[in-house]
Design a protein around this motif. Structure first.
Motif, short mmCIF file in Angstrom:
data_model
loop_
_atom_site.label_atom_id
_atom_site.label_comp_id
_atom_site.label_asym_id
_atom_site.label_seq_id
_atom_site.Cartn_x
_atom_site.Cartn_y
_atom_site.Cartn_z
N PRO B 471 -4.10 16.60 -5.86
CA PRO B 471 -4.75 16.84 -7.15
C PRO B 471 -3.76 17.33 -8.22
CG PRO B 471 -6.07 17.74 -5.37
CD PRO B 471 -4.76 17.33 -4.77
N ASP B 477 -2.32 11.55 -10.89
CA ASP B 477 -3.47 10.77 -10.43
C ASP B 477 -3.64 11.01 -8.93
OD1 ASP B 477 -5.30 8.87 -9.60
OD2 ASP B 477 -4.63 7.38 -11.03
N GLY B 478 -4.49 11.96 -8.60
CA GLY B 478 -4.63 12.40 -7.22
C GLY B 478 -5.31 11.41 -6.31
N ARG B 479 -5.64 10.22 -6.82
CA ARG B 479 -6.33 9.23 -5.99
C ARG B 479 -5.35 8.36 -5.22
NH1 ARG B 479 -9.40 6.72 -10.95
NH2 ARG B 479 -7.44 7.44 -11.84
N SER B 480 -4.10 8.75 -5.16
CA SER B 480 -3.12 7.84 -4.57
C SER B 480 -2.03 8.61 -3.84
CB SER B 480 -2.50 6.98 -5.66
OG SER B 480 -1.79 7.80 -6.56
#
Lengths: 527, 527
Positions: B471, B477-480
Motif C-alpha cells: 500500500p 499503486d499497491g495493486r501490483s
C-alpha cells in the motif's frame, strides 16, 4: 419493507438526512414524486465509513461460500419485491416495463454470477512456491501468494441502469464479492428505487449474520457528499458510472488524498461502428434497420450506444442511410431518464444541427406530452469535417448518431488514429472485407475494451469473458472491466506470505488444497 | 562493445547528448570516472518514443516464444560481458563483488523467468464463452477475452540495484515480456553500467530481428528528461524505483496528461519487524546477530532493509539489544551508492541522534578513507515517543534501524494502526506466540505486500509467488508487484472480442487451443 420513507440506510439504521431535501421526478409526466428524501453530508459519510471499516475486519475473513450465499440472498430479496420495485423504476426513470424486468433479472443473475465466481475459487489467485532448502546460492523460502480485498468501496449509482449499475449493481456485486464493504451514493434521479433495493441489501446483511457496516446507502450531492465519500480515509476504492466531468472530479479527489486510491470510473464513449464495403453492399438495408434498433435501445442512454458510424461513400451507403432514416422516422419519442439528461441531450442535438458541416438526415416522431422527451436524430458529416473538429467525437448521450462519409483508406486510417479511448468498436464485415478487417483490428484494439463483429455494441452480456472498460476517457482506468466476472479483480491486491506457519495459512494456501481450487504451484496451474 | 562512449542508445543508434555532461563518481575513492556522458532532453525523448511507438505495432504481435527467446538473448548477452560489467558496477556503486555477481545472476535469471512465463502462456488471460444461440431471453454471443500490452513503457533505473532494477532489470523484463517497448532513463549514478547493459539489450534486439524501437536508453535529469518521458503521448505506463518525492512527482505528471497513465513507483518502506515475546526469550542473542546481518546487507540500501523493530520491554529485549549492539560495533564501514545517498543518510542519522526521545545504542566502525562512507547505527526509542512523532517512521535509507520498546499490547495495536503502507512486515514468533501472531496477521496484511515469518525482509526471491509491492506510500499503486512473475500484469489490459470470425482470432483464443495454454472456458479452467 417497501413503504418508502425518504431515509438513508447507514448500516442497520435508517436516517433522514438533514442537509436539504429533494424529490424524484417522473420523466414522463414531469410530476414530482413522493416521498421527500433527506440529503446527507459528511456526518453520514463518517458514520457509514466507520461502520464499513469495522465490518471489513470480519467481512474480509468470510469464506467465498458465505459471501456467495449473501449475494444469492440479495438476489432473492430483490426478486421478492419485484412488483413494487419494477413499478417504482418505471415511475422514476421512464424505462419501459420489459426493459425494467429484463434489468432486474440481469441484476439478480449478476449477483449470482459473482457467487459462482466465489465458489469456483480461482479469484483467490493462489500461488505456491514450496521451499527449496538446498538451492544454491541461497535456499528458497516457502512463498505463498493470494489476493486480499482493498477495503470499503464507494459506489456511485448510475442513472441509466437503475438496477444493474446502481445500488445492488455490478460495482456493488463485484466489491461485495471481493470482500469489500460498500457505501453507495444513490443517484438522485431514482431515490425510491435506491431505497427499495437498499432495504433488500440491508435485510440480506442482517439475514446473513454479517456486520451491519457491510452496506450503507447515502443520498447527497456529488460535490459535497460524493467528495467527502471519496476523500474519507476508510474508503479504499471507488466505482463510478456517469459523466466524464463527474469521473474526473472524483479521480482528482482520490489522487489528492494523503493516501491515493484507485478510481474505476466508466465515463463516456461514442462506440464507433465501421461498415466495411462488402458488408454494406451485401446488406445495407438490413444494417440500417438494425443500427437504429441499437441506437434507440434505452432511448439511446446506454454507455454502448452507437454514436458514430463510419463508411465509405458509395451507393450502398445511401441505401443504408435511407433505411436508417426510415427507421428513425418511425421511432417514437420516449421519456429520457431525467430532466437534466434531457436538456443535455437537447443541447447535444443542437450542437450537431447548428454545425456548418453536419447535415440532419432524419428525426423521429415527437411526443410533446412527455416531459423529458427523447427524440431520435440522425446526422451525417464528411471525414474531413470530422477530422477537423475534435468536438464531433464528443458523446451526445441519447438516441443521436453521426454517420461519417469516408472517401478513401487514408482517411479511414486517420480517423482510427484520431479516435479517443472507447468502450467498444464495431465492425461489419463480409468475406470480401476480411483483409481490411485484419488491418483494422490491431488499431481498434488499442482504442477499445471490446470489439464487436457483425453485431451491435448495445446488449452487454454479463459473463466471464466480457470487458466493459477501455482506454481513457471511456474509463479512468483502462486496465479493468466494470461488467463481467473479471470486475472482482478491481478490488483485490496480492499479498505474499514467506515461511508462514501452517497453522496461520489463509484458506486456499494450505498444502492440501482443501478448497479444491485452481492454484499455481511451482509455476504450474493445478487443482 | 564494452568500450564506453558516453552515448545514449536511441533504437539502433548511439547519440551523445548535447544538453550538458556528467561523469559517474566512484563512491569509495570519490574520483570522477571516465567517460564523460552527454545529457539528453525532450528531443531524444521524442525520437525514442516515436521509434517505440512504431516498434509496438510489430512487437506486440510477436509470439510468446519469440519474446521469450529475446529475453533469453538479453540474459546471454549480459553474461557474455560479465567481467567488464561486474568491474564497472563495482567502480560505480561500491557494491562488493560477490553481491554484484549475485545480482548479475539474478538479473539473467529474472529475464529467463519471464521467458518461462511467456512459454507457459496463461499470462494471455484467455477466457472463452461459446455462443448460446438458444439462450432466453437473448442469445449469448461468442465472447473471447485476452490481455494485450499497454504500449511503450518508461523505466526509471534504480540506484540500489544497478543490474536487477535498472536498465535490464525487473521493470524492463516484465514490460518487454508483456509486449511493451521500453525506454529506460538511466540512473545518473551508474551510467557506464547502464551503457554496457544497454548495448547488450540493443544487440539482442538486432540479433532477434526485432524493430529497433523496442529499446532505448536515455541519460538526463529527472525534472527535464524524466518529466518529458512521462508526459510523452506515446508512453503508456511508467516503472520506477526510487524516492517518495521522485515517485510522487512522476505520478503527478502522469495524472496531468491529456490521457493519464499508470505509474508503478516503488518508493519507500521501513519494513517493520515484530519480535514476539516467545521468540525473543527463546533466541534473543541469535536474533540480534541475524537482524544486524540483514540491516547491513547492501550497506542498508535495500528497499526491504529492516528500519524499525518492535518488541515488548523485557530482559530478553536487553539481550537482543546487547547482541545487536555487538554486531553493529563489529560492522565495517562501506561505500554507499552515491554521494547524494550518503549525505541524505548522514542527515537521517543526525535526525535520530538529535531526537530528544531517541537513544543511540551502538555505531559501527568508521573508515574515513571511503568517500561516501556508510556507517551502521542502531537507536532505540519508546512506543509512546514513536506514536507521538510520525517523523520517526520516515525511511532512513542506509544501515540504520530504530528499536521501539513497547510496554503493553494496547501500544502494539496502536503502532500497527499508525504504520504507513510498507513493502514488508516481519514477525518472529515461537510456538507460544501463535495467538498473538494470529491477531497481528490480519492487521499487518492491510499494511504490507509481503509478510515474513521467522526470517528477514531482505533477500527478495524472484519467483512466481513473490510480492514486492504494498500500500501507499511503499508504492504508488499497491495493486501490483515489481518483483516476480505477477509483475507482467502491470503492463497488460483485457480486451473482449464478440463474434470475431475464426480467421481473425488472436493466438490463444482459437477453438483448438493450439498453444496448449490454460484458459477459462465457460467459467472452467482447462487446457
Amino acid at each position: 419493507m417497501t413503504d418508502l420513507t425518504g431515509e438513508m440506510l447507514i448500516g442497520a439504521t435508517s436516517v433522514f438526512g438533514d442537509t436539504g431535501t429533494f424529490r424524484a421526478r417522473n420523466p414522463r409526466t414531469g410530476e414530482d414524486l413522493e416521498p421527500v428524501y433527506g440529503l446527507g453530508g459528511s456526518t453520514e459519510v463518517r458514520k457509514a465509513s466507520a461502520l464499513a471499516w469495522d465490518a471489513f475486519a470480519t467481512y474480509r475473513e468470510t469464506s467465498g461460500e458465505r459471501r456467495a450465499a449473501f449475494l444469492d440472498r440479495i438476489a432473492a430479496n430483490l426478486e421478492a419485491v419485484a412488483e413494487v420495485l419494477v413499478a417504482r423504476v418505471i415511475t422514476e426513470t421512464g424505462i419501459a416495463e420489459p426493459r425494467v424486468r429484463g434489468e432486474l433479472a440481469r441484476t439478480a443473475n449478476q449477483l449470482r454470477l459473482f457467487g459462482k465466481v466465489l465458489r469456483e475459487g480461482s479469484w483467490i489467485g493462489a500461488r505456491i512456491e514450496p521451499p527449496l532448502p538446498d538451492r544454491e546460492p541461497l535456499p528458497r523460502p516457502d512463498l505463498r501468494q493470494r489476493k486480499i480485498p482493498l477495503g470499503p468501496v464507494a459506489v456511485f449509482g448510475a442513472s441509466n441502469f437503475p438496477l444493474a449499475f446502481s445500488v445492488a449493481g455490478g460495482d456493488t456485486a463485484s466489491a461485495l464479492a471481493a470482500g469489500c464493504p460498500v457505501i453507495v451514493k444513490a443517484h438522485g434521479s431514482h431515490p425510491g428505487t435506491s431505497e427499495i433495493v437498499g432495504r433488500a441489501v440491508q435485510a440480506a446483511v442482517r439475514e446473513s449474520g454479517l456486520p451491519e457496516g457491510v452496506f450503507s446507502l447515502l443520498h447527497g450531492s456529488g460535490t459535497h457528499l460524493g467528495t467527502a465519500l471519496v476523500a474519507d480515509p476508510h474508503v479504499r476504492a471507488v466505482g463510478f458510472t456517469g459523466s466524464r466531468s463527474g469521473g474526473l472530479a472524483l479521480a482528482a479527489t482520490a489522487a489528492a488524498r494523503a493516501v491515493p486510491i484507485p478510481v474505476y470510473a466508466e465515463m463516456s464513449s461514442v462506440n464507433p461502428v465501421f461498415l466495411l464495403p462488402g458488408a454494406l453492399s451485401e446488406r445495407a438495408d438490413a444494417l440500417g434497420t438494425a443500427f437504429v434498433a441499437s441506437l434507440t435501445t434505452g432511448v439511446g442512454q446506454l454507455c454502448t450506444s452507437p454514436g458514430l458510424v463510419f463508411a465509405f461513400d458509395s451507393p450502398a451507403l445511401e441505401t443504408f442511410l435511407g433505411s436508417a432514416a426510415r427507421s428513425v422516422q418511425n421511432s417514437q419519442a420516449a421519456p429520457m431518464l431525467s430532466p437534466g439528461i434531457c436538456s443535455a441531450y437537447a443541447e447535444g442535438v443542437r450542437r450537431y444541427a447548428s454545425h456548418a458541416d453536419v447535415t440532419e438526415v432524419a428525426a423521429g416522431a415527437r411526443d410533446e406530452t412527455i416531459a423529458a422527451e427523447g427524440v431520435t436524430h440522425l446526422f451525417t458529416t464528411t471525414a474531413s469535417a470530422f477530422l477537423a473538429d475534435p468536438a464531433l467525437q464528443e458523446e451526445v448521450f441519447g438516441a443521436t448518431s453521426l454517420v461519417v462519409r469516408i472517401e478513401d483508406a487514408s482517411q479511414l486510417a486517420l480517423i482510427v488514429q484520431a479516435l479517443e479511448g472507447q468502450l467498444t468498436a464495431t465492425v461489419h464485415a463480409a468475406g470480401a472485407d476480411l483483409d481490411l478487417a485484419r488491418q483494422l483490428l490491431p488499431e481498434l484494439e488499442l482504442k477499445v475494451g471490446r470489439i464487436v463483429f457483425n453485431g451491435w455494441p448495445t446488449g452487454v452480456d454479463v459473463g466471464q469473458a466480457m470487458v466493459h472498460g477501455g482506454p481513457f476517457p471511456s474509463t479512468y482506468d483502462g486496465r479493468s472491466t466494470s461488467v463481467g466476472t473479471l470486475a472482482i479483480e478491481r478490488f483485490l491486491r496480492p499479498v505474499a506470505y514467506q515461511d508462514l506457519p501452517a497453522e496461520l495459512r489463509p484458506a486456499g494456501l494450505d498444502d492440501d488444497n482443501e478448497l479444491g481450487i485452481f492454484r499455481q504451484v511451482d509455476g504450474q496451474y493445478t487443482r
